[in-house]
Design a protein around this motif. Structure first.
Motif, PDB file in Angstrom:
ATOM      1  N   SER A 101       0.830  -1.196   0.000  1.00 58.79           N
ATOM      2  CA  SER A 101       0.000   0.000   0.000  1.00 58.79           C
ATOM      3  C   SER A 101       0.869   1.252   0.000  1.00 58.79           C
ATOM      4  O   SER A 101       2.060   1.209   0.325  1.00 58.79           O
ATOM      5  CB  SER A 101      -0.900   0.017   1.237  1.00 58.79           C
ATOM      6  N   ASP A 140       0.651   3.686   2.079  1.00 58.63           N
ATOM      7  CA  ASP A 140       1.053   3.939   3.464  1.00 58.63           C
ATOM      8  C   ASP A 140       2.274   3.112   3.855  1.00 58.63           C
ATOM      9  O   ASP A 140       3.185   3.610   4.533  1.00 58.63           O
ATOM     10  CB  ASP A 140      -0.102   3.627   4.414  1.00 58.63           C
ATOM     11  N   ALA A 189       2.176   1.760  -6.218  1.00 60.92           N
ATOM     12  CA  ALA A 189       1.046   2.087  -5.351  1.00 60.92           C
ATOM     13  C   ALA A 189       0.335   3.368  -5.754  1.00 60.92           C
ATOM     14  O   ALA A 189      -0.877   3.500  -5.558  1.00 60.92           O
ATOM     15  CB  ALA A 189       1.521   2.195  -3.906  1.00 60.92           C
TER      16      ALA A 189
END
Length: 400
Positions: free
Chosen positions: A129, A131, A162
């Protein structure tokens, strides 16, 4: 004493050229003034180590760190642990961390200037991801800052996978830059160096991507010291350079066109008529090529310090064909040429690389490298270079 170099062409045709004496470059006695210059140094493997594809890097630390000390002795800075050709092709995460720590120590001991690559490549998964990728950046960032090294935020494959928009890039870089203790250098790496980075900063069209990266810099200007561009396209670099805030440096990573880009307005406009250079701007340098031609790079900047652009061009101009050969497609194998030059110049005992990457270029390709290095007079020890090259040819069944 050897008087010639044996050469071999892709067709198998053999030839020779006269072996030239090296240029008598002199180390600077004061820091270089007119440009900030980093050489992107390679790592030297232990000759008897298991440096085969897929194996952890087994590094000759004495030789690797001595190579950096040599660059410092020429007044150059070192850009370390940021070479994609090694970090994605043999230089594993543990070796990278050790290299950062050791290199930072040597920089401190040598009163040298070092910047270090920060990436996300310690992650085991290829797809994560946004993050997770941001957190991975921060992890390497904090480790690097703890070692006392400057930071280069490298282009990340994880971010490239991502991010789905320019806004994702803006968010990722904002969060990473907010976590940095001080100003850092950003890195825009073109797909010639890493095809996985195509469309980085949100577009495959460089002008659209340039608008995005300029906006990122303007929104975080207090945390950005500069940007290194490695698109191998001089016009795109000048386009971005002319639009940077005054406090932000452009570090050329263009190993095809660095002579005119670094020279900028200090050299005759005729050397770069299509670049539209203004009087106020030039590029500084963060180049893999300068690891191969460190003494010449230093001497050229010393000439600019003396306000002698003709001498600058005389020294650095002949090195550009050599660099173009080292960085020829597939460009991501360029570090083979840098290691080859290191071996020819006596900085390492064997022509080897981590991950077995020394096998990534052909004999005719290497033949052209030594021929061009000889023409540019950047073989530091010509007799040694000829001896080693001829031995390599004989091992491969070619008489010299």
């Amino acid at each position: 004493m050897t008087s010639h170099l044996a050469l071999v062409a892709p067709s198998g045709e053999r030839g020779t050229c006269e072996l030239h004496e090296t240029s008598q470059f002199v180390r600077p006695t004061t820091p270089l003034q007119s440009r900030v210059v980093y050489a992107a140094a390679h790592v030297i493997p232990r000759t008897t180590g298991e440096n085969t594809p897929g194996s952890p890097a087994d590094i000759d630390w004495d030789a690797t760190l001595d190579f950096r000390r040599n660059l410092y002795s020429w007044g150059l800075g070192v850009a370390d642990a940021m070479d994609t050709a090694q970090r994605n092709l043999g230089l594993d995460a543990l070796a990278t961390r050790e290299l950062i720590a050791r290199s930072a120590t040597v920089a401190h001991e040598s009163d040298g200037n070092v910047v270090v690559g920060v990436n996300t490549d310690h992650l085991d998964e290829e797809v994560v991801s946004l993050d997770t990728a941001i957190d991975a950046y921060k992890s390497q960032l904090h480790f690097t800052e703890e070692q006392g090294a400057g930071v280069v935020i490298m282009a990340s494959r994880h971010i490239a996978r991502a991010a789905t928009s320019a806004a994702d890039y803006a968010r990722a870089y904002r969060e990473v830059l907010e976590a940095a203790d001080g100003p850092v250098i950003l890195h825009w790496l073109g797909e010639a160096f890493d095809p996985a980075l195509a469309g980085y900063f949100g577009s495959r069209q460089w002008k659209d991507a340039a608008a995005n990266v300029i906006e990122i810099i303007e929104d975080n200007v207090s945390k950005v010291a500069g940007i290194k561009m490695s698109l191998l396209d001089a016009a795109s670099e000048v386009y971005v350079r002319e639009r940077l805030p005054e406090s932000v440096r452009m570090f050329t990573g263009d190993d095809f066109n660095y002579v005119g880009l670094i020279g900028g307005a200090d050299v005759p406009a005729a050397t770069q008529p299509s670049l539209g250079v203004t009087e106020r701007r030039h590029s500084d340098a963060l180049l893999g090529a300068f690891a191969a031609i460190g003494p010449a790079a230093s001497a050229a900047v010393q000439a600019l310090d003396r306000r002698d652009p003709d001498e600058y061009l005389a020294i650095l101009g002949p090195t550009e064909p050599l660099s173009r050969q080292i960085f020829a497609a597939p460009t991501y194998f360029y570090k083979t040429g840098v290691a080859f030059m290191s071996w020819l110049n006596g900085h390492q005992d064997a022509f080897q690389m981590v991950g077995g990457q020394h096998a990534s270029r052909s004999l005719p390709h290497l033949s052209r490298i030594i021929e061009l290095a000889n023409e540019a007079r950047v073989l530091e020890r010509p007799d040694l270079a000829a001896q080693r090259w001829h031995a390599m040819l004989r091992i491969n069944g070619l008489d010299t």
